[in-house]
Design a protein around this motif. Sequence first.
Motif, mmCIF file in Angstrom:
data_model
loop_
_atom_site.group_PDB
_atom_site.id
_atom_site.type_symbol
_atom_site.label_atom_id
_atom_site.label_comp_id
_atom_site.label_asym_id
_atom_site.label_seq_id
_atom_site.Cartn_x
_atom_site.Cartn_y
_atom_site.Cartn_z
ATOM 1 N N GLU A 133 -11.625 107.074 57.231
ATOM 2 C CA GLU A 133 -10.321 106.484 57.573
ATOM 3 C C GLU A 133 -10.265 106.147 59.063
ATOM 4 N N ARG A 134 -10.853 107.004 59.901
ATOM 5 C CA ARG A 134 -10.885 106.716 61.341
ATOM 6 C C ARG A 134 -11.689 105.453 61.624
ATOM 7 N N PHE A 135 -12.838 105.297 60.938
ATOM 8 C CA PHE A 135 -13.637 104.084 61.124
ATOM 9 C C PHE A 135 -12.893 102.852 60.600
ATOM 10 N N ASP A 136 -12.180 102.982 59.486
ATOM 11 C CA ASP A 136 -11.381 101.858 58.977
ATOM 12 C C ASP A 136 -10.352 101.421 60.016
ATOM 13 N N THR A 137 -9.664 102.389 60.602
ATOM 14 C CA THR A 137 -8.647 102.107 61.620
ATOM 15 C C THR A 137 -9.285 101.464 62.846
ATOM 16 N N LEU A 182 -14.789 106.462 73.504
ATOM 17 C CA LEU A 182 -15.418 107.426 72.605
ATOM 18 C C LEU A 182 -15.507 106.917 71.159
ATOM 19 N N PRO A 183 -14.463 106.290 70.593
ATOM 20 C CA PRO A 183 -14.614 105.766 69.231
ATOM 21 C C PRO A 183 -15.719 104.711 69.114
ATOM 22 N N ILE A 184 -15.903 103.904 70.132
ATOM 23 C CA ILE A 184 -16.970 102.902 70.116
ATOM 24 C C ILE A 184 -18.323 103.602 70.195
ATOM 25 N N VAL A 202 -19.357 104.698 66.814
ATOM 26 C CA VAL A 202 -19.944 103.597 66.046
ATOM 27 C C VAL A 202 -21.403 103.422 66.454
ATOM 28 N N GLN A 203 -21.653 103.470 67.739
ATOM 29 C CA GLN A 203 -23.019 103.320 68.249
ATOM 30 C C GLN A 203 -23.919 104.421 67.693
#
Length: 122
Positions: free
Chosen positions: A5-9, A77-79, A82-83
Motif C-alpha cells: 500500500e505504501r508503494f501504491d501511494t 527515503l521512500p525513493i 524503491v531503489q
Amino acid sequence: MSTEERFDTLFKALGHRARRRILDLIKDGPRTTGALCEVLTDLDRCTVMQHLSVLEKAGLVVVERRGRERWNHLDALPIHDVQKRWIGPYAAHAIGMLSDLEGLAETDSEALPEGATDKTNA
C-alpha cells in the motif's frame, strides 16, 4: 499500512507531472508553499496544496510550520526504498555482467600470440 500500500501511494504521487516538478523544486532545499506557487504559475494555490497533500501522504514531503509559513522539505527515503527493491538488484546484476565481460576481454587479450594485435580495436 502495508508495504504494498505504501508503494501504491508512492507511485501514485510520482505519477503526476506537477508533483514531480514540486519534488524537483524542493530537492535542493525546502521552499514555502507560497514560493512554490510563484514558480508553478500554471497552477492555482489550491491545486498546489492538493499536490503537496498527496506528496505528504506518500511520505515524500515533510511539512514544517513556522508561524504562518508552511515549509516543504523533501524526504527521499521512500525513493531510496524503491531503489533498494527494484533498481539496486538490477544494477548489481549489470555490474556483475560488465565485470565478467571485462575479465573475458582481459583473458582473450592475454591469449593473443606475441606481436599479434587485436583487430577488434582497429
